[in-house]
Scaffold this motif. Structure first.
Motif, PDB file in Angstrom:
ATOM      1  N   GLY A 179      10.011  -9.576   8.080  1.00  0.00           N
ATOM      2  CA  GLY A 179       9.765 -10.008   8.659  1.00  0.00           C
ATOM      3  C   GLY A 179       9.265 -11.560   9.371  1.00  0.00           C
ATOM      4  O   GLY A 179       9.526 -12.235  10.519  1.00  0.00           O
ATOM      5  N   VAL A 180       8.289 -11.672   8.516  1.00  0.00           N
ATOM      6  CA  VAL A 180       7.119 -12.521   8.438  1.00  0.00           C
ATOM      7  C   VAL A 180       7.372 -14.133   8.014  1.00  0.00           C
ATOM      8  O   VAL A 180       8.065 -14.018   6.891  1.00  0.00           O
ATOM      9  CB  VAL A 180       5.982 -12.127   8.067  1.00  0.00           C
ATOM     10  N   THR A 181       7.762 -14.783   8.424  1.00  0.00           N
ATOM     11  CA  THR A 181       8.350 -16.211   8.183  1.00  0.00           C
ATOM     12  C   THR A 181       6.836 -17.174   7.812  1.00  0.00           C
ATOM     13  O   THR A 181       6.464 -17.709   8.722  1.00  0.00           O
ATOM     14  CB  THR A 181       9.165 -17.454   9.206  1.00  0.00           C
ATOM     15  N   LYS A 202       2.694 -10.179  16.435  1.00  0.00           N
ATOM     16  CA  LYS A 202       1.195 -10.318  16.305  1.00  0.00           C
ATOM     17  C   LYS A 202       0.303  -9.318  15.420  1.00  0.00           C
ATOM     18  O   LYS A 202      -0.983  -9.901  15.593  1.00  0.00           O
ATOM     19  CB  LYS A 202       1.162 -11.666  17.318  1.00  0.00           C
ATOM     20  N   THR A 203       0.477  -8.571  15.848  1.00  0.00           N
ATOM     21  CA  THR A 203      -0.718  -7.365  16.402  1.00  0.00           C
ATOM     22  C   THR A 203      -0.550  -6.762  14.591  1.00  0.00           C
ATOM     23  O   THR A 203      -1.782  -6.001  14.425  1.00  0.00           O
ATOM     24  CB  THR A 203      -0.880  -5.872  16.962  1.00  0.00           C
ATOM     25  N   ASP A 204       0.342  -7.056  13.822  1.00  0.00           N
ATOM     26  CA  ASP A 204       0.953  -7.098  12.836  1.00  0.00           C
ATOM     27  C   ASP A 204      -0.201  -7.286  11.535  1.00  0.00           C
ATOM     28  O   ASP A 204      -0.326  -7.938  11.422  1.00  0.00           O
ATOM     29  CB  ASP A 204       1.770  -6.530  11.799  1.00  0.00           C
ATOM     30  N   GLU A 206      -0.238  -7.359   8.509  1.00  0.00           N
ATOM     31  CA  GLU A 206       0.361  -7.134   7.343  1.00  0.00           C
ATOM     32  C   GLU A 206       0.244  -8.945   7.766  1.00  0.00           C
ATOM     33  O   GLU A 206       0.810  -9.845   6.719  1.00  0.00           O
ATOM     34  CB  GLU A 206       1.902  -6.814   6.914  1.00  0.00           C
ATOM     35  N   TYR A 207       0.401  -9.281   8.857  1.00  0.00           N
ATOM     36  CA  TYR A 207       0.840 -11.125   9.155  1.00  0.00           C
ATOM     37  C   TYR A 207      -0.239 -11.616   8.713  1.00  0.00           C
ATOM     38  O   TYR A 207      -0.352 -12.958   7.999  1.00  0.00           O
ATOM     39  CB  TYR A 207       0.609 -10.529  11.104  1.00  0.00           C
ATOM     40  N   LEU A 208      -1.839 -10.495   9.340  1.00  0.00           N
ATOM     41  CA  LEU A 208      -2.882 -11.781   8.843  1.00  0.00           C
ATOM     42  C   LEU A 208      -3.411 -11.725   7.114  1.00  0.00           C
ATOM     43  O   LEU A 208      -3.922 -13.042   6.927  1.00  0.00           O
ATOM     44  CB  LEU A 208      -4.171 -11.517   9.517  1.00  0.00           C
ATOM     45  N   LYS A 209      -3.223 -10.772   6.787  1.00  0.00           N
ATOM     46  CA  LYS A 209      -3.005 -10.171   5.623  1.00  0.00           C
ATOM     47  C   LYS A 209      -2.888 -11.626   4.549  1.00  0.00           C
ATOM     48  O   LYS A 209      -2.935 -11.534   3.396  1.00  0.00           O
ATOM     49  CB  LYS A 209      -2.760  -8.728   5.212  1.00  0.00           C
ATOM     50  N   LEU A 210      -1.213 -11.346   5.132  1.00  0.00           N
ATOM     51  CA  LEU A 210      -0.460 -12.033   4.095  1.00  0.00           C
ATOM     52  C   LEU A 210      -0.910 -13.530   4.238  1.00  0.00           C
ATOM     53  O   LEU A 210      -1.264 -14.721   3.778  1.00  0.00           O
ATOM     54  CB  LEU A 210       0.883 -12.713   4.925  1.00  0.00           C
TER      55      LEU A 210
END
Length: 267
Positions: A179-181, A202-204, A206-210
């Motif tokens: 679900g990361v856009t 925002k704590t995911d 994977e979000y920062l990694k991406l």
């Protein structure tokens, strides 16, 4: 070499082939080298390669274009409806090739930057410097190939098949299986490239990694194709909910790093 050991080639005069391929894709329509490849979406059947370059083996030219990141293979099942080739026999076109340089569609209405996105950009330091079209095309190629499109040989249960992707003349948007856009877009002036990324969580990690992975690809590609371009990294901060300001705040990353090192408590 191709995946088929019995279909490999040794190219002795790559400059000659590159000149013909680049002429077909990038030459001014008034020049004899120009070949009209009818595709606004960048999707063409590999069979068209045979008619465009009749003097060469079509498989060899296709692999050549893949090797030099001019185009990469896609399946019809991977392509969303509005990007798929039109026509009654579109399902019988066989293998397809996605060539970012041929994308001429406008920014889709779905490519809206979500509120509270993390926005990072690289801006040319000088008004006389620009990102090159070749950099832009290769970047679209790499981002769509590595992050946006599902693998060509993915199995039906492959998680990457849940991705969705939009590509237009100056950018690409995709939504990951979590679900990361992500939206990466070049400015009309070719002097600024921006990344906007948002996640339901925002704590995911994977979000920062991406975000880190995409920025890494952008920087590596720029250093390769725009080695003399001087850029400024900028972070765009959305206004706080309790702030009197309604506009975003742009902060140079170098200034932010300096303030952090100096222990500025008013960031």
């Amino acid at each position: 070499p191709s995946e088929d050991r019995h279909s490999s080639w040794v190219v002795l005069h790559k400059e000659s082939i590159l000149k013909k391929v680049n002429g077909a894709l990038f030459a001014d329509p008034s020049l004899k080298e120009y070949v009209r490849l009818s595709s606004n979406t960048g999707i063409i059947p590999t069979a068209m390669i045979k008619s465009t370059f009749p003097e060469y083996d079509a498989d060899m030219i296709t692999q050549f274009m893949v090797h030099f990141e001019i185009g990469h293979s896609v399946d019809l099942s991977q392509i969303i409806t509005n990007m798929a080739p039109k026509g009654p026999a579109s399902s019988d076109l066989g293998p397809l090739l996605f060539i970012p340089a041929l994308v001429h569609v406008d920014r889709p209405g779905s490519a809206i930057v979500p509120k509270n996105s993390f926005i990072w950009s690289e801006d040319a330091k000088s008004t006389h410097q620009f990102f090159t079209p070749r950099f832009h095309h290769v970047l679209l190629y790499r981002l769509s190939n590595e992050f946006a499109l599902p693998p060509v040989h993915a199995t039906p249960h492959h998680s990457h098949l849940s991705r969705s992707c939009d590509v237009w003349s100056r950018g690409v948007k995709w939504i990951s299986e979590t679900g990361v856009t992500t939206i990466v877009e070049m400015s009309e002036s070719f002097q600024s490239l921006s990344l906007a990324i948002s996640s339901p969580d925002k704590t995911d990690p994977e979000y920062l990694k991406l975000a880190h992975s995409v920025i890494e690809v952008i920087k590596k590609t720029r250093q390769e194709f725009c080695p003399y371009l001087e850029v400024v990294e900028v972070i765009t901060c959305p206004p706080e909910a309790n702030s009197d300001h309604s506009n975003d705040t742009r902060v140079e990353l170098s200034s932010l790093k300096k303030a952090l090192l100096e222990g500025n408590k008013h960031l």
